[in-house]
Design a protein around this motif. Structure first.
Motif, PDB file in Angstrom:
ATOM      1  N   THR A 240       0.836  -1.202   0.000  1.00  0.00           N
ATOM      2  CA  THR A 240       0.000   0.000   0.000  1.00  0.00           C
ATOM      3  C   THR A 240       0.873   1.256   0.000  1.00  0.00           C
ATOM      4  O   THR A 240       1.012   1.935   1.021  1.00  0.00           O
ATOM      5  N   PRO A 241       1.487   1.580  -1.141  1.00  0.00           N
ATOM      6  CA  PRO A 241       2.366   2.759  -1.201  1.00  0.00           C
ATOM      7  C   PRO A 241       1.615   4.046  -0.833  1.00  0.00           C
ATOM      8  O   PRO A 241       0.480   4.249  -1.253  1.00  0.00           O
ATOM      9  N   TRP A 242       2.307   4.874  -0.039  1.00  0.00           N
ATOM     10  CA  TRP A 242       1.727   6.151   0.374  1.00  0.00           C
ATOM     11  C   TRP A 242       2.647   7.263  -0.122  1.00  0.00           C
ATOM     12  O   TRP A 242       3.852   7.253   0.140  1.00  0.00           O
ATOM     13  N   TYR A 243       2.084   8.238  -0.840  1.00  0.00           N
ATOM     14  CA  TYR A 243       2.918   9.229  -1.516  1.00  0.00           C
ATOM     15  C   TYR A 243       2.989  10.565  -0.780  1.00  0.00           C
ATOM     16  O   TYR A 243       3.734  11.451  -1.208  1.00  0.00           O
ATOM     17  N   LEU A 255       0.777   7.041  -8.679  1.00  0.00           N
ATOM     18  CA  LEU A 255      -0.115   5.891  -8.674  1.00  0.00           C
ATOM     19  C   LEU A 255       0.076   5.053  -9.935  1.00  0.00           C
ATOM     20  O   LEU A 255       0.108   3.813  -9.888  1.00  0.00           O
ATOM     21  N   ASP A 256       0.218   5.714 -11.075  1.00  0.00           N
ATOM     22  CA  ASP A 256       0.449   5.004 -12.339  1.00  0.00           C
ATOM     23  C   ASP A 256       1.763   4.236 -12.298  1.00  0.00           C
ATOM     24  O   ASP A 256       1.840   3.076 -12.736  1.00  0.00           O
ATOM     25  N   THR A 257       2.797   4.875 -11.778  1.00  0.00           N
ATOM     26  CA  THR A 257       4.108   4.226 -11.696  1.00  0.00           C
ATOM     27  C   THR A 257       4.047   2.999 -10.793  1.00  0.00           C
ATOM     28  O   THR A 257       4.596   1.948 -11.113  1.00  0.00           O
ATOM     29  N   GLY A 258       3.372   3.147  -9.665  1.00  0.00           N
ATOM     30  CA  GLY A 258       3.256   2.016  -8.738  1.00  0.00           C
ATOM     31  C   GLY A 258       2.540   0.834  -9.361  1.00  0.00           C
ATOM     32  O   GLY A 258       2.955  -0.322  -9.209  1.00  0.00           O
ATOM     33  N   LEU A 259       1.477   1.089 -10.092  1.00  0.00           N
ATOM     34  CA  LEU A 259       0.718   0.010 -10.724  1.00  0.00           C
ATOM     35  C   LEU A 259       1.552  -0.731 -11.758  1.00  0.00           C
ATOM     36  O   LEU A 259       1.391  -1.947 -11.941  1.00  0.00           O
TER      37      LEU A 259
END
Length: 371
Positions: A240-243, A255-259
């Motif tokens: 669950t990455p938090w930015y 969010l796009d990069t994480g996906l």
């Protein structure tokens, strides 16, 4: 001779496949014929098409809430253990409590209203109040007591046996080993045999298989504890990455990069939430988290959601603040992303059928002696 015929058959197969790709309907056209998957938010999982129910649970698009149980926070709430020390010292000032409440509350819906609105992922932040020896949900201030939320959720799941929820026990404040044991015991008593045992990977479980085995709760516990219970899923099962940003452009890009790098064997949480810092609050004392992080962000948030696709390297869980906005558009938009899974599957199955027809035609008209 048979080898020669096999090569000819392979060539026809390739030509058939190329023809299939050229003739296949576009996702947009085919998707327009699909039903509204969010027509019944209260029972949306139950009424998904069977083709979607067979997809791994970590490939589904699932709406969730951030800091899920803060709807009971008011200016009269007490500062909780996760609150800043300076706030604890100033809480006797009425204006401080008003500002804290305005920037601590992240949801308007209570647990039942969230479930009825289609929310199926919940972010649990739990505080131990040593004054009354009770566990509460919190976000700078004390909110609802844990037991009442578990009771309401358990009742809802009993009445909706085909719905599945994911509970993410993410933060624990003023906890000891005994407190962890108490919370785990409360969770076990509330959900009992509906808790999915930890199995290493989520990709082997679909809604259909969960329903068939009467499992309704996936419980993530982000703390290493000494326990013999087998139903606690570790943090690694649901990254669950938090930015930590108030910059919406940076957030959506991140969010796009994480996906793009997510594992296909685990779940994945896209935290579509803006995070105010102290300076943001001080420069907006007369405003609220709802206004600055939800209302002002809603159009960008919804636009980003509508661009997403579930499945491999796609979205799984998306969480947000104040999911009640615009008649539950947050939940509806995410749930309807699953129609893209159905579109892809239908085109694929239609393709298989066409290839079979080509092969039969090949046998019947070109090599009748082989039929």
């Amino acid at each position: 001779m048979s080898g020669f015929l096999g090569k000819i058959g392979t060539l026809f197969y390739i030509f058939a496949l190329i023809h299939l790709i050229n003739c296949a309907p576009s996702d947009q056209h085919y998707g327009s014929e699909l039903q509204d998957l969010a027509d019944d938010l209260e029972n949306w999982m139950e009424f998904l098409p069977d083709a979607i129910k067979s997809v791994p649970i970590n490939y589904l698009a699932i709406p969730g809430t951030h800091d899920s149980f803060t709807s009971d926070i008011t200016k009269d709430s007490e500062v909780s253990p996760d609150g800043e020390d300076i706030l604890k010292q100033l809480e006797w000032l009425s204006i401080v409590k008003v500002v804290m409440a305005n920037w601590s509350k992240t949801q308007a819906y209570d647990v039942t209203a969230q479930l009825q609105a289609g929310i199926r992922f919940f972010d649990l932040r739990v505080c131990n109040n040593t004054a009354d020896n009770t566990l509460y949900f919190c976000h700078g201030l004390y909110s609802t007591d844990v037991q009442s939320v578990l009771n309401d959720m358990s009742s809802y799941l009993s009445e909706h046996p085909n719905e599945v929820v994911i509970l993410d026990c993410q933060h624990f404040y003023a906890f000891t080993d005994d407190t962890h044991a108490t919370l785990i015991g409360m969770l076990k008593n509330a959900f009992n045999t509906t808790l999915l045992p930890y199995a290493g990977s989520l990709s082997s479980w679909s809604l259909s298989s969960l329903n068939d085995n009467n499992y309704q709760v996936i419980l993530i516990y982000r703390e290493s504890v000494q326990t013999s219970e087998t139903f606690l899923w570790p943090s690694s099962s649901y990254p669950t990455p938090w930015y930590n940003t108030m910059n919406s452009t940076y957030l959506l890009s991140s969010l796009d990069t994480g996906l793009s790098t997510r594992s296909n064997s685990n779940g994945y949480i896209s935290q579509c939430v803006l995070t105010p810092g102290v300076n943001d609050i001080l420069t907006n004392l007369l405003s609220t988290l709802k206004q600055k992080c939800a209302v002002d962000f809603e159009s960008s948030r919804t636009a980003w959601i509508l661009e997403q696709e579930p499945g491999a390297n796609g979205v799984n869980v998306i969480i947000g603040d104040f999911v009640d906005l615009s008649d539950d558009v947050f939940s509806k938009s995410i749930i309807n992303l699953n129609s893209k899974l159905l579109t892809t599957r239908n085109i694929f199955m239609r393709g298989i059928s066409r290839i079979g027809q080509y092969i039969n035609d090949l046998k019947r008209y070109i090599f009748p002696k082989l039929v």
